[in-house]
Design a protein around this motif. Sequence first.
Motif, PDB file in Angstrom:
ATOM      1  N   GLY A 292      -2.748   5.361  -1.401  1.00 18.62           N
ATOM      2  CA  GLY A 292      -3.964   6.156  -1.389  1.00 18.62           C
ATOM      3  C   GLY A 292      -5.154   5.245  -1.627  1.00 18.62           C
ATOM      4  O   GLY A 292      -4.999   4.066  -1.953  1.00 18.62           O
ATOM      5  N   PHE A 293      -6.358   5.788  -1.451  1.00 14.18           N
ATOM      6  CA  PHE A 293      -7.539   4.973  -1.726  1.00 14.18           C
ATOM      7  C   PHE A 293      -8.630   5.850  -2.342  1.00 14.18           C
ATOM      8  O   PHE A 293      -8.700   7.057  -2.088  1.00 14.18           O
ATOM      9  CB  PHE A 293      -8.048   4.258  -0.467  1.00 14.18           C
ATOM     10  N   THR A 303      -4.972  10.638   0.047  1.00 16.38           N
ATOM     11  CA  THR A 303      -3.688  10.185   0.559  1.00 16.38           C
ATOM     12  C   THR A 303      -3.169  11.222   1.537  1.00 16.38           C
ATOM     13  O   THR A 303      -3.902  12.119   1.961  1.00 16.38           O
ATOM     14  CB  THR A 303      -2.697   9.946  -0.599  1.00 16.38           C
ATOM     15  N   ASN A 304      -1.910  11.121   1.937  1.00 20.57           N
ATOM     16  CA  ASN A 304      -1.292  12.100   2.830  1.00 20.57           C
ATOM     17  C   ASN A 304      -0.704  13.262   2.036  1.00 20.57           C
ATOM     18  O   ASN A 304      -0.244  13.083   0.901  1.00 20.57           O
ATOM     19  CB  ASN A 304      -0.173  11.475   3.648  1.00 20.57           C
ATOM     20  N   GLY A 405      -0.933   7.146   3.890  1.00 21.00           N
ATOM     21  CA  GLY A 405      -2.044   7.452   2.996  1.00 21.00           C
ATOM     22  C   GLY A 405      -2.994   6.301   2.780  1.00 21.00           C
ATOM     23  O   GLY A 405      -4.037   6.463   2.135  1.00 21.00           O
ATOM     24  N   GLY A 406      -2.675   5.138   3.320  1.00 22.55           N
ATOM     25  CA  GLY A 406      -3.531   3.973   3.126  1.00 22.55           C
ATOM     26  C   GLY A 406      -4.740   3.973   4.054  1.00 22.55           C
ATOM     27  O   GLY A 406      -4.749   4.640   5.089  1.00 22.55           O
ATOM     28  N   PRO A 407      -5.765   3.207   3.720  1.00 23.71           N
ATOM     29  CA  PRO A 407      -6.985   3.176   4.532  1.00 23.71           C
ATOM     30  C   PRO A 407      -6.831   2.316   5.781  1.00 23.71           C
ATOM     31  O   PRO A 407      -6.132   1.295   5.784  1.00 23.71           O
ATOM     32  CB  PRO A 407      -8.020   2.565   3.579  1.00 23.71           C
ATOM     33  N   VAL A 408      -7.490   2.746   6.844  1.00 20.91           N
ATOM     34  CA  VAL A 408      -7.670   1.943   8.053  1.00 20.91           C
ATOM     35  C   VAL A 408      -9.165   1.653   8.133  1.00 20.91           C
ATOM     36  O   VAL A 408      -9.974   2.576   8.213  1.00 20.91           O
ATOM     37  CB  VAL A 408      -7.208   2.705   9.309  1.00 20.91           C
ATOM     38  N   THR A 481      -7.662   0.358  -2.967  1.00 20.81           N
ATOM     39  CA  THR A 481      -6.371   0.903  -2.543  1.00 20.81           C
ATOM     40  C   THR A 481      -5.421   0.983  -3.735  1.00 20.81           C
ATOM     41  O   THR A 481      -5.368   0.062  -4.562  1.00 20.81           O
ATOM     42  CB  THR A 481      -5.774   0.057  -1.417  1.00 20.81           C
ATOM     43  N   HIS A 482      -4.621   2.056  -3.785  1.00 19.37           N
ATOM     44  CA  HIS A 482      -3.777   2.304  -4.955  1.00 19.37           C
ATOM     45  C   HIS A 482      -2.364   2.725  -4.561  1.00 19.37           C
ATOM     46  O   HIS A 482      -2.144   3.313  -3.492  1.00 19.37           O
ATOM     47  CB  HIS A 482      -4.413   3.379  -5.839  1.00 19.37           C
ATOM     48  N   PHE A 483      -1.421   2.417  -5.446  1.00 18.93           N
ATOM     49  CA  PHE A 483       0.006   2.713  -5.249  1.00 18.93           C
ATOM     50  C   PHE A 483       0.334   4.070  -5.858  1.00 18.93           C
ATOM     51  O   PHE A 483       0.012   4.337  -7.015  1.00 18.93           O
ATOM     52  CB  PHE A 483       0.839   1.618  -5.909  1.00 18.93           C
TER      53      PHE A 483
END
Length: 487
Positions: A292-293, A303-304, A405-408, A481-483
């Motif tokens: 996520g971000f 995130t998703n 869920g990560g950024p593009v 960005t985060h886990f």
Amino acid sequence: MRHILVALLFSLMFSNGAQAWTRAELADPFDASDLTPNEIRFLQAALALKGDYIGMIDGKWGAGSARGLKAYIRESGIDLGPGELPNLAPVALISDAIVTISNQGWSRYYFDFADLSFLSPQKTMTSKVSDNGLSLDFNDSVSSLSISLTSGNASRTSAFHQYALSNSVSKPYTVRKDRLVITSAKVFGGKTLYIRSDLMSAGNWSTILISSLDRDAGRLALVTGSILPHRGADLELPENGELATGVLAFLAAANDSEGATGNAPNPRENEGMVAAKPPSAPQDVQSSSGTGFAVAPEGLILTNNHVAGSCHKILVDGTPATLIGADEAFDLALVRVTGVTNLVTATFADAPAPLNSDVTVAGYPLAGLLSGLNVTRGSVTSIKGLGGDGSRMQISAPVQPGNSGGPVVDAYGHVVGVVVSKLDAKLVQDEIGDIPQNVNFAIRGEIAKLFLYQNGVTPRTSGEKDRLAPEMLAKQLQAATHFITCD
């Protein structure tokens, strides 16, 4: 069920009416002029909820209401013969809808700040103030219906309507007046977004945003059709009016018919008809992970939905977090990290990413095998997703399980998408005999911004065009960005 209907009728009826319908009069031609405005409002609400009426819940019977009643009878498979509909038609509608209206608590909510009211299912809706304090958000626990109430200056108000217009997939409905602005648009993902803004004072507007998936269009129609710039009347049936007494006469006739054939009602025959899905058998809880971000300093992480939407426990970098918004159609979710107030926040691009533009993806794929933030590069290979899905875009930057869920981001470090999936290479190989390379998908940044607006978050945006070195992009992504782990 008949006993339930009778009880619900009397629980909803508390005002006096005119004359009653007898059993014989159920066969007479239906004339709406015999009904009170309260009765007509109740009929319009029932038709809207069934998906057969789009219009104002105003107690005025017109051509739209008449078409809706005919459509309901036709779709219900009720054979009332040719010609004009009898009084039995609205009685059948009320008998069908009254349980839902009562059980879900459809009643009028008054928003005193804006002097505005609307009907909503108050027994199934949950409400909360957004984390940034800018909106009051309602979410329906039994459907995709969501409602947000907010206010702001002309610029912020205009942004809401512009997002609906720019993401519309068909011709939108609009109203533009000095003190009233309305935009209703079908957007990506089978969702309708309705936005109404009213001018309260010089430069200050109140806005109500309502959305639902197509399957819940009736619920959206009931809410939007009931909006009034004042308190307004609630749903009620006159105790001795035609509709209420007609339903009782209809039930009595049905009961006599059963008695004549010797088929006594079985008190258990309808058990479970409206029950929720049975609980699954207990299973061992398994952990999953994703990315996520940050989209706001106050601990808000995008995130998703498939990453964080159905977790018993959410951790962001090991810190507990809570789910505060989710959308299954767009596959997006918003979580809030407990006790965090100073997150480095990502900035969104103010325009979509063009075809073949450079993109960089950040995430935490294959947790347990890889460690630390993983960054890959590629380009936008298609501005649409699988099967022409306009809410997605295709990218060549490699992604793996856990990247979801990560950024593009584009070459300037601005978010243009949210990683959502990769193409199933084995499935495609089985179908066409070849293995696809780097076919990955991201939710478009415009959709992500719309989702944030619907959940009371105003995303940071920028149109700056200063390209960043790859090393600087990685450093910037690492900070935002985060886990995410889900149990």
